[in-house]
Design a protein around this motif. Structure first.
Motif, short mmCIF file in Angstrom:
data_model
loop_
_atom_site.label_atom_id
_atom_site.label_comp_id
_atom_site.label_asym_id
_atom_site.label_seq_id
_atom_site.Cartn_x
_atom_site.Cartn_y
_atom_site.Cartn_z
N ASP A 28 0.82 -1.21 0.00
CA ASP A 28 0.00 0.00 0.00
C ASP A 28 0.86 1.27 0.00
O ASP A 28 0.54 2.25 -0.66
CB ASP A 28 -0.91 -0.02 1.24
N ALA A 67 -8.50 -5.12 11.12
CA ALA A 67 -8.34 -4.18 10.02
C ALA A 67 -6.97 -4.41 9.39
O ALA A 67 -5.95 -4.32 10.07
CB ALA A 67 -8.45 -2.74 10.52
N ILE A 83 -4.67 -3.49 5.85
CA ILE A 83 -4.63 -2.61 4.68
C ILE A 83 -4.39 -3.38 3.38
O ILE A 83 -4.78 -2.92 2.31
CB ILE A 83 -3.53 -1.53 4.89
N SER A 84 -3.76 -4.57 3.48
CA SER A 84 -3.39 -5.30 2.27
C SER A 84 -4.38 -6.44 1.98
O SER A 84 -4.41 -7.44 2.72
CB SER A 84 -1.98 -5.88 2.42
N ARG A 115 -11.83 -6.50 8.05
CA ARG A 115 -12.07 -5.24 7.31
C ARG A 115 -10.82 -4.94 6.52
O ARG A 115 -9.76 -4.69 7.11
CB ARG A 115 -12.26 -4.08 8.29
N VAL A 116 -10.90 -4.98 5.20
CA VAL A 116 -9.74 -4.62 4.40
C VAL A 116 -9.72 -3.10 4.29
O VAL A 116 -10.63 -2.50 3.73
CB VAL A 116 -9.79 -5.28 3.00
N GLY A 117 -8.71 -2.49 4.91
CA GLY A 117 -8.61 -1.03 4.88
C GLY A 117 -7.76 -0.54 6.04
O GLY A 117 -7.18 -1.33 6.79
N ASP A 118 -7.72 0.77 6.18
CA ASP A 118 -6.89 1.43 7.19
C ASP A 118 -7.51 1.26 8.57
O ASP A 118 -8.71 1.52 8.76
CB ASP A 118 -6.81 2.93 6.82
N ASP A 127 -9.68 4.04 9.95
CA ASP A 127 -11.10 4.12 9.58
C ASP A 127 -11.96 3.21 10.46
O ASP A 127 -13.14 3.48 10.66
CB ASP A 127 -11.29 3.73 8.11
#
Ligand SMILES: C[S@@+](CC[C@H](N)C(=O)[O-])C[C@H]1O[C@@H](n2cnc3c(N)ncnc32)[C@H](O)[C@@H]1O
Length: 227
Positions: free
Chosen positions: A13, A96, A98-99, A126-129, A132
Motif C-alpha cells: 500500500d 483491520a 490494509i493489504s 475489514r480490508v482497509g486502514d 477508519d
C-alpha cells in the motif's frame, strides 16, 4: 539448508513490494526484501494480545493489522479461556488489514491455523486502514495496534497520524469506559509514552521477548482509558 521459495508477491500500500516466502515449515512476509513478520518469532505479537485483553470477559477487540495472524490467534485463545472460565459470551474481534493480498495469503498459503482464525465466527475482517475502523465512538473495549515497527519506524507514511495527538484521541474515543489501547513497538520511545499520557491514558510499559523468553526484547505500551 534449503533455499527460500517465494509463494506470492503484491504491491504494498505504501509503495514497494510485499512478498510471502516459505522454507520448510517457516513462512515470512517481506516488504522490499526486509522481513516484516515470521512464523518463527511471534512471542511479542502473542504478548500484545495478552497485555491488551488480560482479565476481560467477552471483550470487543479491534486488531490492526493482520500480518501472519499471531495476535489474532492469541486473542481468540484468550477469549476461549475467558469464555470457559466465566461461562460468558464469546467476544468479537474486528481485524483491520490494509493489504487485501495479505488477507488472501492468510486464507490460502500461510497455514491451517491462519486460515482457521479468519474463518472463526467471532472474527470480522475489514480490508482497509485501521484508522477508519476507529470511527465509531465507544465501539471497542480493546485496540491492539501492530501496524509498524514502532511509532517512529512506519511501514507506510500515512500511519504517522496513528501515533500523534489526533490519532490517539480517535483511538481513545473508539474505546468504551475502561477501554485499553495496546501498541507494539520494537523499542522504547519516551516521546510516544508522554503523548499517550497526554491523550488521557494511564500508561504502562511492558517488555516482550521475540521468541519463547529469548530473542530481541520488544516493547508493548498499554494505555488505559479511565472507567
Ligand atoms: C508487523 S505486521 C502485524 C503482525 C501481526 N501482529 C501478527 O501477529 O502477525 C503489520 C501489519 O499491518 C498492516 N498495516 C500497515 N499499516 C496498516 C494500516 N494503517 N491499517 C491496517 N493495516 C495496516 C500490514 O500490511 C501488516 O500486515
Amino acid at each position: 539448508m534449503k533455499p527460500w521459495r517465494e509463494l506470492a508477491r503484491a504491491r504494498a500500500d505504501g509503495g514497494g513490494v510485499l512478498s510471502l516466502h516459505r522454507r520448510d515449515d517457516e513462512v515470512v512476509v517481506r516488504v522490499d526484501g526486509q522481513e516484516l513478520m515470521s512464523t518463527r518469532r511471534h512471542g511479542s505479537e502473542d504478548r500484545l494480545a495478552e497485555v491488551g485483553c488480560a482479565g476481560l470477559v467477552a471483550p470487543r477487540v479491534l486488531i490492526g493489522g493482520l500480518g501472519l495472524g499471531f495476535t489474532l490467534r492469541a486473542t481468540l485463545a484468550l477469549l476461549d479461556g475467558a469464555e470457559a472460565d466465566a461461562g460468558a459470551g464469546a467476544g468479537t474481534v474486528v481485524v483491520a488489514e490494509i493489504s487485501p493480498e495479505l488477507v488472501a495469503w492468510n486464507r490460502t498459503l500461510v497455514g491451517a491455523g491462519a486460515a482457521a482464525a479468519l474463518a472463526d465466527p467471532r472474527v470480522e475482517i475489514r480490508v482497509g486502514d485501521v484508522a477508519d475502523a476507529m470511527a465509531t465512538p465507544g465501539r471497542f473495549d480493546v485496540i491492539l495496534l501492530d501496524v509498524d515497527n514502532s511509532p517512529h519506524a512506519l511501514t507506510r507514511p500515512g500511519n504517522q497520524v496513528l501515533y500523534g495527538t489526533r490519532g490517539l484521541a480517535t483511538a481513545r474515543a473508539a474505546l468504551g469506559p475502561g477501554g485499553r489501547l495496546a501498541v507494539w513497538s520494537a523499542s522504547r520511545h519516551p516521546d510516544f509514552e508522554r503523548r499517550l499520557g497526554a491523550a488521557g491514558f494511564a500508561v504502562e510499559v511492558h517488555g516482550a521477548r521475540a521468541s519463547g523468553g529469548r530473542g530481541s526484547s520488544h516493547t508493548i505500551y498499554l494505555g488505559r482509558k479511565p472507567a
